[in-house]
Design a protein around this motif. Structure first.
Motif, PDB file in Angstrom:
ATOM      1  N   VAL A 175      -7.599   9.301   0.142  1.00 26.25           N
ATOM      2  CA  VAL A 175      -6.695   8.354  -0.679  1.00 26.25           C
ATOM      3  C   VAL A 175      -7.304   9.885  -1.970  1.00 26.25           C
ATOM      4  CG1 VAL A 175      -6.883   6.286  -1.525  1.00 26.25           C
ATOM      5  CG2 VAL A 175      -6.431   7.019   0.153  1.00 26.25           C
ATOM      6  N   ARG A 182       0.339  11.338  -9.681  1.00 19.85           N
ATOM      7  CA  ARG A 182       1.092  10.436  -9.392  1.00 19.85           C
ATOM      8  C   ARG A 182       3.269  11.585  -9.003  1.00 19.85           C
ATOM      9  NH1 ARG A 182       0.636   5.323 -11.900  1.00 19.85           N
ATOM     10  NH2 ARG A 182       2.247   4.837 -11.956  1.00 19.85           N
ATOM     11  N   TYR A 210      -0.648   7.495   2.781  1.00 19.48           N
ATOM     12  CA  TYR A 210       0.248   8.432   2.090  1.00 19.48           C
ATOM     13  C   TYR A 210       1.618   8.627   3.334  1.00 19.48           C
ATOM     14  CZ  TYR A 210      -0.481   8.359  -2.782  1.00 19.48           C
ATOM     15  OH  TYR A 210      -1.224   7.470  -4.159  1.00 19.48           O
ATOM     16  N   PRO A 254      -2.518   3.968   7.011  1.00 17.45           N
ATOM     17  CA  PRO A 254      -3.713   3.698   6.835  1.00 17.45           C
ATOM     18  C   PRO A 254      -3.683   1.994   5.858  1.00 17.45           C
ATOM     19  CG  PRO A 254      -1.240   4.426   4.755  1.00 17.45           C
ATOM     20  CD  PRO A 254      -0.794   4.641   6.255  1.00 17.45           C
ATOM     21  N   VAL A 255      -4.454   1.617   7.460  1.00 22.06           N
ATOM     22  CA  VAL A 255      -5.259   0.898   6.569  1.00 22.06           C
ATOM     23  C   VAL A 255      -6.438   0.975   6.985  1.00 22.06           C
ATOM     24  CG1 VAL A 255      -5.197  -2.002   7.382  1.00 22.06           C
ATOM     25  CG2 VAL A 255      -2.857  -1.402   6.911  1.00 22.06           C
TER      26      VAL A 255
ATOM     27  N   LEU B 171       3.329   1.444  -6.064  1.00 25.06           N
ATOM     28  CA  LEU B 171       2.090   2.552  -4.838  1.00 25.06           C
ATOM     29  C   LEU B 171       1.379   2.657  -5.743  1.00 25.06           C
ATOM     30  CD1 LEU B 171       1.364   3.311  -1.769  1.00 25.06           C
ATOM     31  CD2 LEU B 171       2.662   4.515  -1.683  1.00 25.06           C
ATOM     32  N   TYR B 172       1.776   4.333  -6.438  1.00 28.12           N
ATOM     33  CA  TYR B 172       1.092   4.843  -6.955  1.00 28.12           C
ATOM     34  C   TYR B 172      -0.388   4.124  -8.621  1.00 28.12           C
ATOM     35  CZ  TYR B 172       3.413   9.131  -5.778  1.00 28.12           C
ATOM     36  OH  TYR B 172       4.690  10.233  -5.602  1.00 28.12           O
ATOM     37  N   ASP B 173       0.301   2.892  -8.983  1.00 28.98           N
ATOM     38  CA  ASP B 173      -0.946   2.349  -9.749  1.00 28.98           C
ATOM     39  C   ASP B 173      -1.776   1.637  -8.612  1.00 28.98           C
ATOM     40  OD1 ASP B 173       1.224   2.199 -11.724  1.00 28.98           O
ATOM     41  OD2 ASP B 173       2.033   0.903 -11.585  1.00 28.98           O
ATOM     42  N   VAL B 175      -3.085   2.305  -5.061  1.00 30.96           N
ATOM     43  CA  VAL B 175      -3.847   3.526  -5.303  1.00 30.96           C
ATOM     44  C   VAL B 175      -5.302   3.480  -6.128  1.00 30.96           C
ATOM     45  CG1 VAL B 175      -4.187   6.109  -4.036  1.00 30.96           C
ATOM     46  CG2 VAL B 175      -2.509   3.889  -3.605  1.00 30.96           C
ATOM     47  N   GLY B 176      -4.006   3.909  -7.373  1.00 32.70           N
ATOM     48  CA  GLY B 176      -5.295   4.558  -8.547  1.00 32.70           C
ATOM     49  C   GLY B 176      -6.355   3.009  -8.773  1.00 32.70           C
ATOM     50  N   ALA B 179      -8.660   3.459  -5.962  1.00 32.08           N
ATOM     51  CA  ALA B 179      -9.432   5.007  -4.917  1.00 32.08           C
ATOM     52  C   ALA B 179     -10.760   5.252  -4.933  1.00 32.08           C
ATOM     53  CB  ALA B 179      -8.625   6.024  -5.922  1.00 32.08           C
ATOM     54  N   TYR B 210      -3.420   0.095   1.202  1.00 35.89           N
ATOM     55  CA  TYR B 210      -3.915  -0.310   2.064  1.00 35.89           C
ATOM     56  C   TYR B 210      -3.941  -1.227   2.972  1.00 35.89           C
ATOM     57  CZ  TYR B 210      -8.102   2.917   0.014  1.00 35.89           C
ATOM     58  OH  TYR B 210      -8.619   3.290   0.105  1.00 35.89           O
TER      59      TYR B 210
END
Lengths: 361, 361
Positions: A175, A182, A210, A254-255, B171-173, B175-176, B179, B210
């Motif tokens: 991660v 993005r 992902y 991915p947990v 999802l990107y938000d 994870v960002g 992270a 997650y």
């Protein structure tokens, strides 16, 4: 005065062992001395248990001379070698590896389902089930009691901590590598390429950030994995239903912690959603029904992590399958799936040895 | 000279629409003018199709006067209003929303299964199945042909792009935001707390980084979701098996694109893994068997994304279920699950209208 048996936690610094230490600090304390045993690299490390600082010792035969009960939270190979050594010294071993689960002389026990089996331990070893088996059977035990489980079709969403700290670190590493990007996950191979640059070799058979990896455990005959075979064999042994029909597909997701299970359970007699829900709600307190999707209420890892019960929701029945139910089950694989079940088993043995667990006020 | 029908892509700037534009640029080109239609905020934007720059137009009734075929890659509500408007102008509408899939006067078509249905369109509308249905039935069609599908128990691992760009950005938000945190996911509620600080409201019913969210679509009767009901109803309609028994559990996972499905398929007659694998390998080229777990070969989103075929692996049979197979299926939900199937349907109509698709050399 109540007897306080001595306890050793073997593998005390691992993902399951350290969770067991938290539990020893929070549950009713029945134990005398608690000793911690770790791999060579962790010997000398100091951990806190029950508010006291305890130094991690190496794994030696002499250790077991003074230990009544030992939790083994170590890989199969370590258990295979060392559990019989401990048992030869009269230590009762509670093992959570896969080493002894199909040994007919080693009871495989869920305290909620077959607690009396802990006393039938000719080898001095008691074994705790695989985390997926524990989750599924804990959730289904009130329904099995009422309707008689006959078939199970299960798909798992297994957390990375199921393979220990290496799995968790790998997920964080992947991660971390991908987080700024993005656009990732939209182009063939970009996730695989990015994570292949990481210095460590992955313990998973594909990228885990992902992604989902439909392979958990070792490869067995017929294309099945050890995780899938265990769910069948352990369910049969624990329930005492040797003909139980089981088919499982185990998938890594991915947990970090908490295994989730999509369960299609078929019973000997017709069952309804209302009756099943009632049985689960009014039943034992180790199952919690979270099932009000209109209010966004269903089990999911982000909410369940760190909890002891097994959570059940999305309870449904297709008119096409009047003897079946669909359920979504979540439980913390490090707690009920491993450390909690071991500690519960150890407490059953402690009581047998003369410890007293006071009733709640 | 071959006729070249004109085409409009309605929703050209969305996740599915922009994937359709890529396909128009890479497949054999049967089209005359291609017009792009977008939401107000995207009107005037310039996209590249077939090497040419095309300006996005607003959605108007007049547009359809000159359009032979229109792909509708828009929400249900937009399709409900505008597909009949387009059809009234003689435009053949290929819709991928859920608006018309259960309309008896609208054919629901997988080109690999029931292509002849495209001509039976009394309303001038043809509809493309839900992405999960498409994946499952594309993979199973060669087996249904040989053994007769009778029951389906399916658990999905659905990608966030299934709800469009908003899902991917979310999802990107998340994870960002998470992270940098190498402890996250181990403590109750920390994932939920962290993502609740994000400025946008999530389109999902729980944290998606997650985590897994066992709820996709809208809530329907009996606790089922629209995604789960669609898999049943659409499978029955496409296969023409109104009594097909289906039970599905649809789960959203932190994967950008590619839906994965764990399938327990039961057939009218006994089936073996070898015969099934043979039928899939020798069968149509839109199914690819990836099934050598000893070499780490099985379908997974990171490898499948961006590909047109449907990938099948982990083919197994439990001796407990001699008429059933377990399969793990992956296909790109934006491609075969949406844009590719629409483009294939549009090409069938184009040929009907007089276009010519040359044979491969």
């Amino acid at each position: 005065m109540a007897i306080r048996p001595s306890l050793a936690v073997v593998g005390a610094t691992g993902a399951v062992g350290s969770t067991a230490l938290q539990m020893l600090s929070t549950r009713v304390d029945v134990w005398g001395e608690v000793r911690l045993v770790g791999a060579d690299r962790d010997v000398g490390q100091v951990e806190t248990v029950r508010g006291q600082r305890v130094t991690v010792e190496p794994l030696t035969e002499e250790l077991f001379a003074d230990v009544d009960v030992a939790l083994f939270a170590v890989p199969d190979t370590v258990s295979t070698t060392w559990a019989p050594v401990a048992a030869a010294h009269g230590t009762v071993v509670i093992d959570c590896s896969g080493a002894f689960r199909q040994d007919p002389d080693v009871p495989l026990v869920l305290p909620e389902v077959n607690p009396a089996q802990v006393r039938k331990r000719p080898r001095g070893i008691i074994t705790s089930p695989n985390a997926t088996t524990t989750s599924v059977l804990t959730a289904l035990s009130p329904l099995h009691h009422g309707w008689g489980l006959s078939e199970l079709v299960v798909t798992s969403f297994q957390a990375v901590s199921g393979i220990g700290r290496a799995g968790v670190q790998r997920l964080y590493d992947e991660v971390g590598t991908l987080a700024g990007n993005r656009r990732v996950g939209q182009v063939p191979g970009d996730v695989r390429r990015a994570v292949s640059d990481l210095p460590e070799i992955s313990p998973f058979m594909g990228p885990i950030a992902y992604n989902v990896v439909p392979f958990a455990g070792r490869l067995m005959d017929g294309g099945w994995t050890s995780e899938e075979v265990r769910l069948r064999d352990e369910s049969r042994k624990i329930l005492g239903v040797p003909k139980l029909k089981v088919s499982a597909t185990c998938v890594r997701v991915p947990v970090v912690s908490v295994h989730s299970l999509s369960v299609h359970a078929t019973f000997a007699s017709e069952i309804s959603v209302d009756a099943a829900r009632q049985a689960l709600i009014e039943g034992p307190n180790y199952v919690v029904v979270l099932d009000d999707p209109a209010s966004g209420e269903f089990p999911n890892p982000a909410d369940v992590v760190g909890s002891d019960p097994t959570f059940v929701g999305r309870i449904r029945q297709s008119p096409d399958f009047p003897r079946s139910l669909e359920l979504f089950v979540c439980s913390d694989n490090l707690r009920k799936g491993a450390a909690l079940n071991m500690v519960q088993l150890a407490e059953l043995v402690a009581v047998e040895l003369g410890a007293v667990i006071p009733e709640d006020d």
